[in-house]
Design an enzyme around this catalytic site. Structure first.
Site, PDB file in Angstrom:
ATOM      1  CB  CYS A 159       2.269  26.197  21.315  1.00  0.00           C
ATOM      2  SG  CYS A 159       2.745  27.887  21.695  1.00  0.00           S
ATOM      3  CG  HIS A 284       6.233  23.756  17.484  1.00  0.00           C
ATOM      4  ND1 HIS A 284       4.869  23.958  17.610  1.00  0.00           N
ATOM      5  CD2 HIS A 284       6.813  24.609  18.367  1.00  0.00           C
ATOM      6  CE1 HIS A 284       4.647  24.882  18.529  1.00  0.00           C
ATOM      7  NE2 HIS A 284       5.802  25.303  18.998  1.00  0.00           N
ATOM      8  CD  GLU A 295      10.030  21.298  15.210  1.00  0.00           C
ATOM      9  OE1 GLU A 295       8.986  20.703  14.897  1.00  0.00           O
ATOM     10  OE2 GLU A 295      10.117  22.548  15.210  1.00  0.00           O
ATOM     11  CE  LYS A 313       3.746  27.088  15.017  1.00  0.00           C
ATOM     12  NZ  LYS A 313       3.677  25.643  14.766  1.00  0.00           N
ATOM     13  CG  HIS A 318       2.896  29.838  17.073  1.00  0.00           C
ATOM     14  ND1 HIS A 318       1.903  28.918  17.364  1.00  0.00           N
ATOM     15  CD2 HIS A 318       3.923  29.536  17.914  1.00  0.00           C
ATOM     16  CE1 HIS A 318       2.317  28.119  18.317  1.00  0.00           C
ATOM     17  NE2 HIS A 318       3.540  28.474  18.670  1.00  0.00           N
ATOM     18  CG  PHE A 382       5.794  29.321  26.419  1.00  0.00           C
ATOM     19  CD1 PHE A 382       6.717  29.161  25.416  1.00  0.00           C
ATOM     20  CD2 PHE A 382       5.335  30.599  26.707  1.00  0.00           C
ATOM     21  CE1 PHE A 382       7.176  30.256  24.686  1.00  0.00           C
ATOM     22  CE2 PHE A 382       5.780  31.695  25.998  1.00  0.00           C
ATOM     23  CZ  PHE A 382       6.703  31.523  24.981  1.00  0.00           C
TER      24      PHE A 382
END
Length: 394
Positions: A159, A284, A295, A313, A318, A382
């Site tokens: 991502c 994010h 976050e 998002k 996403h 990730f």
């Protein structure tokens, strides 16, 4: 060092097939746009997905190896800026124009369908070529379409991929290895991605709900964002970027968020800015319990609770390898095509999680008191790959 500018933006995502329609839907205050429930990818299982609306460009006239939804999305994003891109190629020469993209799926969707036919018939479809699924295919596709001969490569760090692609493009310009860069990202929805996140228990059937105490997972989306980057002044400047790596866990973020914080502070340092100089942060904001907890803590440590912020998002889904570029594109729109000074809204149920520090989440319809001068977009992936971008009004 020389400044780097994001002179043009080509964008397609669930909010629209081009930058103008995406901007109109992004700043709409009456209802959330974009993500919608569909069984198009998962028959019998309705899911909220961020699909790009309408028909995509037909690539049938191209070699089979260049076919695929990912490349069609890239072609759709390229079309509105093709004239400007062709002009810089003519000016600088094809050897001086680079392409740097982020992706995670490439042609996996085409591979899924081809393998399904092969299992049933023992024959591969004529429409399939194994190179469609190579990670480098989107950069090869654009290079062949544009006739460029400069560096052309793909970054695939989940991502954070396309946020890192913008940073990589800026380094090519600053090092004098290119005079223009087409930088960004593209990713298309496929069954593999949905199955993988479903196996992690991370997919929400309805519109995702970032930072709510009721959050329960992500919406998968798709899209493409392509920037024409040069050293020549334009409407938006890539003022700074920061990158870090945690190597904490294959899929879970490091709970304290030390790596993301390093990326944020490095982006601010490179831009020569203090946290108080940032007028808006694009989060994010995946709406997973672990990401949002990490976050929120990081954002509060760096910015406090008074900087306007939102996750977009719930509108785009996403977009995975394209997320960093798509969300930077929304920030670009907030700086360059936003005469009413609207802030990208945070659509959620308003149920604050008492376990998280309070953030200044942007209500739909809210405007900045003055034109935005600097915004920040952050992407966490990730494997602990983190990236942050600071964009400034040119």
């Amino acid at each position: 060092m020389s400044a780097v500018f994001l002179n043009e933006l080509g964008l397609c995502c669930a909010l629209g097939r081009d930058a103008d329609s995406a901007a109109a839907n992004l700043f709409a205050a009456d209802a959330p746009r974009g993500v919608a429930s569909t069984e198009a990818v998962t028959p019998g299982r309705p899911l909220a997905l961020g699909l790009v609306p309408g028909e995509l460009p037909d690539l049938a006239a191209l070699p089979v190896a260049l076919h695929g939804r990912n490349n069609a999305l890239a072609a759709l994003a390229l079309a509105p800026i093709r004239g400007a891109v062709d002009a810089v190629i003519a000016r600088f020469g094809p050897d001086r124009v680079a392409i740097v993209l982020g992706t995670s799926t490439s042609g996996v969707g085409e591979s899924e369908r081809a393998h399904r036919q092969h299992l049933g018939t023992g024959q591969w479809p004529d429409s399939f070529h194994y190179s469609q699924q190579e990670m480098g295919m989107p950069a090869r596709f654009l290079a062949e379409q544009l006739g460029t001969r400069g560096p052309a490569h793909v970054i695939s760090t989940a991502c954070s991929s396309s946020a890192k692609a913008l940073a990589s493009g800026a380094r090519l310009l600053r090092a004098g290895l290119a005079d223009a860069v087409i930088a960004g990202g593209v990713d298309s929805i496929c069954e593999f991605t949905i199955a993988g996140f479903s196996a992690l228990g991370s997919v929400s059937e309805g519109r995702c709900n970032p930072f709510s105490r009721h959050r329960n997972g992500i919406n998968i989306g798709e899209g493409a964002a392509l920037f024409l980057m040069t050293r020549e002044p334009g409407a938006v400047r890539l003022a700074g970027w920061g990158e870090s790596s945690d190597a904490h866990h294959m899929s879970a973020p490091e709970p304290e968020g030390h790596g993301p914080e390093r990326a944020l502070r490095e982006a601010l340092r490179r831009a020569g800015l203090a946290p108080s100089d940032i007028g808006y942060v694009n989060l994010h904001g995946t709406a997973t319990p672990q990401n949002d907890a990490m976050e929120a803590a990081v954002l509060h440590r760096v910015f406090g609770g008074d900087t306007p912020a939102s996750s977009t998002k719930p509108l785009t889904g996403h977009t995975l390898g394209a997320a960093g570029a798509v969300e930077a594109g929304l920030c670009w729109l907030a700086l360059a095509r936003n005469p009413r000074h609207a802030l990208p809204p945070h659509w959620w149920d308003g149920a604050q999680d008492p376990a998280l520090p309070a953030l200044d989440l942007v209500a739909p319809g809210r405007r900045a008191a003055a034109p935005l001068t600097h915004v920040l977009s952050q992407s966490f992936a990730f494997g602990g790959s983190n990236a942050a971008l600071v964009l400034g009004a040119g």
